[in-house]
Design an enzyme around this catalytic site. Structure first.
Site, mmCIF file in Angstrom:
data_model
loop_
_atom_site.group_PDB
_atom_site.id
_atom_site.type_symbol
_atom_site.label_atom_id
_atom_site.label_comp_id
_atom_site.label_asym_id
_atom_site.label_seq_id
_atom_site.Cartn_x
_atom_site.Cartn_y
_atom_site.Cartn_z
ATOM 1 N N THR A 119 28.314 39.063 45.103
ATOM 2 C CA THR A 119 29.317 37.905 44.643
ATOM 3 C C THR A 119 28.965 36.713 45.135
ATOM 4 O OG1 THR A 119 31.068 38.856 45.862
ATOM 5 C CG2 THR A 119 31.189 39.411 43.705
ATOM 6 N N LYS B 176 27.872 44.957 49.368
ATOM 7 C CA LYS B 176 28.027 43.535 49.171
ATOM 8 C C LYS B 176 29.422 43.350 49.762
ATOM 9 C CE LYS B 176 30.505 42.028 46.492
ATOM 10 N NZ LYS B 176 32.128 41.729 46.582
ATOM 11 N N THR C 7 37.362 43.879 49.545
ATOM 12 C CA THR C 7 36.206 43.418 48.510
ATOM 13 C C THR C 7 34.631 43.763 48.977
ATOM 14 O OG1 THR C 7 37.222 42.087 47.161
ATOM 15 C CG2 THR C 7 35.135 42.255 46.716
ATOM 16 N N GLU D 272 31.834 34.818 54.324
ATOM 17 C CA GLU D 272 31.831 33.347 53.573
ATOM 18 C C GLU D 272 31.814 32.230 54.742
ATOM 19 O OE1 GLU D 272 35.000 33.993 51.018
ATOM 20 O OE2 GLU D 272 33.870 34.881 49.347
ATOM 21 N N ASN E 90 36.120 29.230 49.150
ATOM 22 C CA ASN E 90 37.353 29.687 48.549
ATOM 23 C C ASN E 90 38.390 28.827 47.928
ATOM 24 O OD1 ASN E 90 37.410 32.744 49.295
ATOM 25 N ND2 ASN E 90 37.216 31.862 51.172
ATOM 26 N N THR F 64 39.763 31.510 39.904
ATOM 27 C CA THR F 64 40.459 32.516 38.890
ATOM 28 C C THR F 64 39.507 32.510 37.476
ATOM 29 O OG1 THR F 64 42.166 31.190 38.098
ATOM 30 C CG2 THR F 64 42.660 32.856 39.633
#
Lengths: 398, 398
Positions: A150, A176, A187, A271, A393, A398
């Site tokens: 992702t 991932k 996640t 991230e 982020n 969404t």
């Protein structure tokens, strides 16, 4: 045992990664497939979040029988918080895979990762499955790893080979992660395959141990996702003899090595991460105390921004430890950053901060806190909190 | 009752804020003093961090007797993790104040905020105390509020006046916060004075209630500091008659209003904050469940970066709630952001996200989660996580 941060060939499995058009970016790979020749031993570890995505509900139920033939993974949509339509979509997705592979739909486990609250387009998905089935290859693990990404910036694979039960066996995995990594594998998706002949119970035991010391010992931002899944499959193609107790423990160790390599890559690519920091707590009254302190330090935004700023901030580290609720005596503890002792017996070590700061300019360093109260130990890998974490982020939507 | 976010005059107290040269910035105020005419009723609430700064150790011990005459506060150094020299420094600091005021040293409570691990310069401090004693004024609360600031961008004061026990009484307070605000009042200092005649026990009860619904119901980054202190003093100069039960509850309510105004200002001025977000959870199975969920949402970096990005990210909010461990059924819950219902019965509300996004562009909005499982409720105020939070905390150094 030989461990690599790249794939090895694992007999009895084929892999593919294709673009099905589920991601916004045109041409990005977003559908991965792992297929065995028939139903093989399988085991899984899943999110403990009370909100579970539809594929997690289905995959965990299916893997509980100990047998799977295929795993299908899409990125671009998490198929979470999608109610009954989401469950139907996940079931139809497995059926599409079963139709292509000519196998039982109940032997297919689905996984999804991406945006929550949206259904993916089933027509596109089914076309993607068709192309993935056609592209299956023994050398396809890297492509599979690419398809499940992702916000990851690179695919993550690892492998181990060792002699066991009279045969050369191989273990390989792909994962991932990137955002939302934490306390329990947030996640994060990981898939580990092996050609070892092991029972579902042996595979489950090895996977459980491997996850505890790897995927559950990393944290990027303290959040736990709705879709976390680790799946393992064992084809038995190595035709080793049944494993004795010592061999089972060697097998578990090798699986742990693969999982640890993947976990490390996950944090390294967290991230916006610019640092890979090992938090090691020892001398705590209990192991649980050590773990609470390590997690509190690893998840403190103040500590993590100090890592980003290469600031050996004793105050923030000690304050985070003290806030954990674990037993702690500031007059006794000792703190090292990058191998440099910066605090001891309730005081800063005069003149040490500059040396520590130098070490923190490196990509990797350790924070070592010795509480000198008992024998409890815990270790975690974490990253820093950078401008890019906020950027990624605040903009990923969404 | 009249509540203002500015000081009111409180009979029986004088205040000062001066520059003692303890902060790096030349001329910045860094020493504040509150003095009563003699020992008066006092109460305090302190950090629960296991690492307590020297002034916290001393102030908490002194206030436990229920009487204080003065409070002295410095910014620029937290005098924490400074061992025995730190304790001596805090005691000497109180003695310096007592000498200037001509009072008993044991009636002086010390507070410090700033960098951890360093002692401040006592000569400078003593000179500052001398000047502060000379500058004491009934109108000095705003200057006091300025002297206790660290990364705060503005001084924070509040007041309430009401008729009680046959007299007009006043309550006024000052606070500092900014970084490290959370679960239990992290690096937050607040001081509330009143001219009401109340016993130490009554003051303690009112302060405890006021803190629970204000300072303990805000969070900026989930960290808890080593120096958090809330102190209250009551001079009795209003000469009201002894308070009955109903009047004690009115008094507590007024103190709560002052504390809530200060708490709100603290979040509003949180490090890098661009949003003030009320997290309201209802319908949880228990109050404790509601609180766990509210804290988890309020402290999630993923949720907070989404606030910064004005992104009504249902997935992150629901995932944070689910990660709290509290009972939750995704099929039943209802979620509103900025008054717009964006999730209901396990699904997104089609077409609602854009309206919610518009509301999130405002400086203040609410996130309301109704679990529809019971009657547990909790509310928290929090901020977003912005580039400036990272900037401030990566650069503010040891």
């Amino acid at each position: 045992m030989k461990v690599l941060s790249e794939p090895a060939r694992v007999r009895g499995f084929r892999f593919a990664g294709v673009s099905a058009g589920l991601k916004t970016a045109a041409g990005a790979k977003d559908l991965g497939l792992i297929a065995a020749e028939n139903q093989v031993s399988a085991a899984g570890v899943f999110t403990t979040n009370r909100v579970k995505a539809a594929p997690v509900v289905i995959a965990s139920e299916r893997v509980s029988r100990g047998r799977l033939q295929a795993v299908v993974v899409n990125s671009g949509s998490a198929n979470c918080f999608t109610g009954k339509p989401g469950l139907r979509l996940a079931l139809n997705s497995c059926a599409a895979v079963a139709a292509e592979l000519g196998c039982d739909g109940a032997g297919v486990a689905p996984c999804s990762t991406g945006v929550i609250g949206h259904l993916y387009d089933f027509e596109k998905y089914r076309d993607g499955v068709r192309r993935a089935a056609g592209a299956l290859s023994e050398d396809g693990l890297e492509e599979f790893a690419r398809a499940i990404m992702t916000t990851d910036t690179r695919p993550k694979t690892a492998s181990a080979t060792l002699r066991l039960g009279g045969r050369e066996i191989a273990i390989a995995g792909a994962a991932k992660g990137s955002g939302m990594l934490s306390p329990h594998m947030a996640t994060m998706l990981a898939f580990i395959v092996t050609d070892a002949a092991v029972t579902p119970a042996q595979l489950r035991a090895a996977l459980k141990g491997a996850s505890a010391s790897s995927f559950n010992a990393i944290t990027v931002d303290g959040d736990m996702s709705t879709n976390d899944t680790v799946l393992a499959m064992a084809s038995g193609a190595a035709e080793n003899r049944a494993l004795g107790e010592r061999e089972r423990s060697l097998f578990a160790e090798a699986m742990g090595a693969v999982a640890s390599s993947l976990a490390r890559q996950l944090v390294y690519d967290g991230e916006g991460a610019t640092k890979l920091v090992a938090i090691r707590v020892r001398g705590a009254r209990t192991r649980a105390d050590a773990e609470r302190i390590a997690r509190r330090i690893a998840n403190s935004p103040l500590v993590k921004t100090a890592f980003f700023g290469c600031d050996p901030n004793v105050g923030r580290i000690i304050a985070a430890a003290g806030a954990s609720g674990a037993a702690l005596d500031p007059e006794r503890l000792e703190l090292k950053v990058g191998g440099v002792k910066i605090a001891s017996r309730g005081m800063l070590v005069v003149g040490a901060l500059q040396a520590a700061q130098e070490r923190m300019r490196e990509r990797e360093f350790a924070v070592e806190l010795d509480l000198k109260l008992g024998s409890g130990e815990a270790a975690l890998l974490t990253s820093d909190l950078s401008f890019d974490y906020v950027k990624i982020n605040a903009e990923y939507t969404t």
